[in-house]
Scaffold this motif. Structure first.
Motif, PDB file in Angstrom:
ATOM      1  N   LEU A   1       0.869  -1.183   0.000  1.00  0.00           N
ATOM      2  CA  LEU A   1       0.000   0.000   0.000  1.00  0.00           C
ATOM      3  C   LEU A   1       0.908   1.235   0.000  1.00  0.00           C
ATOM      4  O   LEU A   1       1.797   1.342   0.854  1.00  0.00           O
ATOM      5  N   VAL A   2       0.685   2.116  -0.957  1.00  0.00           N
ATOM      6  CA  VAL A   2       1.480   3.348  -0.972  1.00  0.00           C
ATOM      7  C   VAL A   2       0.549   4.538  -0.753  1.00  0.00           C
ATOM      8  O   VAL A   2      -0.370   4.778  -1.544  1.00  0.00           O
ATOM      9  N   ALA A   3       0.785   5.264   0.335  1.00  0.00           N
ATOM     10  CA  ALA A   3       0.021   6.489   0.598  1.00  0.00           C
ATOM     11  C   ALA A   3       0.802   7.648  -0.001  1.00  0.00           C
ATOM     12  O   ALA A   3       1.941   7.900   0.393  1.00  0.00           O
TER      13      ALA A   3
ATOM     14  N   ARG B   1       6.996   9.291  -5.334  1.00  0.00           N
ATOM     15  CA  ARG B   1       8.260   8.605  -5.658  1.00  0.00           C
ATOM     16  C   ARG B   1       8.189   7.143  -5.197  1.00  0.00           C
ATOM     17  O   ARG B   1       8.693   6.251  -5.860  1.00  0.00           O
ATOM     18  N   PHE B   2       7.551   6.915  -4.048  1.00  0.00           N
ATOM     19  CA  PHE B   2       7.373   5.531  -3.585  1.00  0.00           C
ATOM     20  C   PHE B   2       6.445   4.767  -4.537  1.00  0.00           C
ATOM     21  O   PHE B   2       6.645   3.584  -4.790  1.00  0.00           O
ATOM     22  N   THR B   3       5.414   5.449  -5.059  1.00  0.00           N
ATOM     23  CA  THR B   3       4.538   4.793  -6.039  1.00  0.00           C
ATOM     24  C   THR B   3       5.365   4.397  -7.257  1.00  0.00           C
ATOM     25  O   THR B   3       5.291   3.260  -7.740  1.00  0.00           O
ATOM     26  N   ASP B   4       6.176   5.336  -7.755  1.00  0.00           N
ATOM     27  CA  ASP B   4       6.996   5.059  -8.946  1.00  0.00           C
ATOM     28  C   ASP B   4       7.934   3.881  -8.702  1.00  0.00           C
ATOM     29  O   ASP B   4       8.055   2.981  -9.526  1.00  0.00           O
ATOM     30  N   LEU B   5       8.604   3.911  -7.544  1.00  0.00           N
ATOM     31  CA  LEU B   5       9.598   2.875  -7.255  1.00  0.00           C
ATOM     32  C   LEU B   5       8.954   1.496  -7.109  1.00  0.00           C
ATOM     33  O   LEU B   5       9.454   0.507  -7.655  1.00  0.00           O
ATOM     34  N   THR B   6       7.843   1.436  -6.389  1.00  0.00           N
ATOM     35  CA  THR B   6       7.207   0.128  -6.158  1.00  0.00           C
ATOM     36  C   THR B   6       6.632  -0.409  -7.470  1.00  0.00           C
ATOM     37  O   THR B   6       6.707  -1.614  -7.736  1.00  0.00           O
TER      38      THR B   6
ATOM     39  N   LEU C   1       5.965  -4.530  -7.977  1.00  0.00           N
ATOM     40  CA  LEU C   1       5.134  -4.897  -6.833  1.00  0.00           C
ATOM     41  C   LEU C   1       3.672  -4.659  -7.204  1.00  0.00           C
ATOM     42  O   LEU C   1       3.364  -3.899  -8.122  1.00  0.00           O
ATOM     43  N   GLY C   2       2.772  -5.307  -6.484  1.00  0.00           N
ATOM     44  CA  GLY C   2       1.343  -5.084  -6.701  1.00  0.00           C
ATOM     45  C   GLY C   2       0.938  -3.889  -5.851  1.00  0.00           C
ATOM     46  O   GLY C   2       0.767  -4.008  -4.642  1.00  0.00           O
ATOM     47  N   VAL C   3       0.832  -2.726  -6.496  1.00  0.00           N
ATOM     48  CA  VAL C   3       0.674  -1.486  -5.719  1.00  0.00           C
ATOM     49  C   VAL C   3      -0.795  -1.107  -5.545  1.00  0.00           C
ATOM     50  O   VAL C   3      -1.515  -0.899  -6.519  1.00  0.00           O
TER      51      VAL C   3
END
Ligand SMILES: Cc1ncc(COP(=O)(O)O)c(C=O)c1O
Length: 384
Positions: free
Chosen positions: A82-84, A92-97, A102-104
């Motif tokens: 889960l990316v908040a 940036r965490f969304t982009d990286l995951t 990963l299943g984001v």
């Protein structure tokens, strides 16, 4: 007029003279007792600042290297996370995951708000296969701060680990890494730690280490396992050549923070943030965050109607040597940001506020010169 520069961005930030000077000391080799002493002193100091007993691993990189390391060391392709995200750095965490397959599950909240812990709780409840939760502590791009304590409590009751980007938070804002249940905390050298850019550090909990043991994404330079093995050897060191001069600097700066006292450091950041806010509000400007959870690291201000944030930033730089940050991404031109994370005191803020008043006046915004300064001074006296 002689040009003098005042760096008032939320990173990089000014470096105290004592910290600048240690970087000029002669080079030493990193596989020697001299370096080991320095390195251990920095790591043990960081543990005290971050209020953690967890392993701290360091890398010669900017903060983003630590963020990427958190992704590649803890997960396997397809793992659900889960990316908040409510700002440039959350994204940036969304982009990286996403990049690492990963299943984001995205929790995108408005950029002028903060993450709602209840939303995270209900997402974790309905999707118990979520293995990790990514959150930004101080969202530098918007000037907001997330409630890591509340989110940590929720995540710690699940099998998921909590990964927090505290690159502009820790060392300025309260961060109780262990008590708040942060499993991977990421920091960088160039903000509250009053050091030039180039050192990233992560604090890794036992719960996160269990994930690391199972993770199958490839890592080499940023391997947590390699870094831990080297740190736990007879002569603690890093697998690769460290940024020796920066480690010297960060070790010194960390000691300065501890000498000042954590409570006092947090209080200083709060006071400067409150003074800055009082100042810009008295100039009839509007703060960008809609919520009251504003970061003490940076003040994000809306550009007045009909005026570009970029013009304000450029005028401040060109005419007065005051360097503040503009808006990023979708906020480009709409806001400007005054940093007060790191080595600042009230008079640094007074310089920024004075220059801002003169800039606004020059650009045609109606304001009474001195109004912001008076409000900031009054606020300062109320706190001290
Ligand atoms: C909250 C946050 N996360 C991540 C970063 C990126 O860090 P770096 O530029 O050191 O890679 C920054 C830098 O501004 C930041 O403020």
């Amino acid at each position: 007029m002689i040009r003098k520069e005042y760096i008032m961005t939320p990173g990089p930030t000014p470096i105290p003279p004592e910290v600048l000077l240690v970087q000029a000391e002669p080079m030493i080799h990193h596989r020697t007792p001299q370096y080991t002493r320095l390195f251990v002193e920095m790591v043990e100091g960081l543990k005290k600042v971050l209020l953690t007993r967890n392993d701290i691993l360091t890398f010669a990189s900017s903060g983003t290297g630590g963020m990427e390391a958190a992704v590649t060391n803890c997960f396997s392709p397809g793992d659900k996370v889960l990316v908040a995200a409510g700002g440039k750095f959350g994204e940036r965490f969304t982009d990286l995951t996403e990049l690492y397959g990963l299943g984001v599950e995205r929790y995108d909240y408005p950029w002028d708000e903060t993450a709602d812990p209840n939303t995270i709780a209900s997402m974790l409840k309905s999707q118990p296969d979520i293995k990790g939760v990514f959150v930004t502590h101080s969202e530098t791009s918007t000037g907001t701060v997330n409630d890591i304590e509340a989110i940590g409590k929720i995540v710690s009751e699940t099998a998921a680990i909590l990964i927090v980007d505290s690159i502009s938070g820790a060392g300025a804002l309260e961060m109780h890494t262990d008590d708040w249940g942060v499993d991977v905390l990421v920091i960088g050298s160039q903000k509250a730690f009053m050091t030039p850019p180039g050192v990233a550090a992560v604090a890794v909990s036992n719960k996160a280490w269990e994930m690391v043991e199972k993770a199958s994404l490839p890592t080499y330079y940023f391997s947590f396992k390699k870094a831990r093995k080297k740190y736990n050897s007879d002569s603690p060191e890093t697998p690769f050549t460290p940024a020796i001069s920066l480690v010297r600097a960060m070790s010194k700066a960390t000691r300065m923070l501890l000498d000042e006292g954590l409570e006092e450091v947090w209080r200083r950041h709060r006071i400067l943030a409150e003074c800055t806010r009082a100042g810009v509000i008295a100039m009839d400007l509007e703060l960008f965050p809609k919520v009251l959870d504003r970061s003490y690291a940076v003040t994000a201000v809306k550009a007045p109607e009909g005026m570009s944030g970029g013009d304000i930033v450029r005028h401040l730089n060109r005419e007065y040597g005051v360097i503040v940050a503009g808006g990023q991404d979708r906020l480009k031109g709409k806001i400007f940001r005054i940093g007060h994370v790191g080595y600042y005191n009230i008079f640094d803020l007074m310089v920024a506020l004075t220059a801002l008043e003169m800039t606004l006046k020059k650009l045609g915004f109606p304001l009474e010169l001195g109004s912001g300064l008076a409000a900031a001074e009054k606020t300062y006296l109320e706190f001290t």
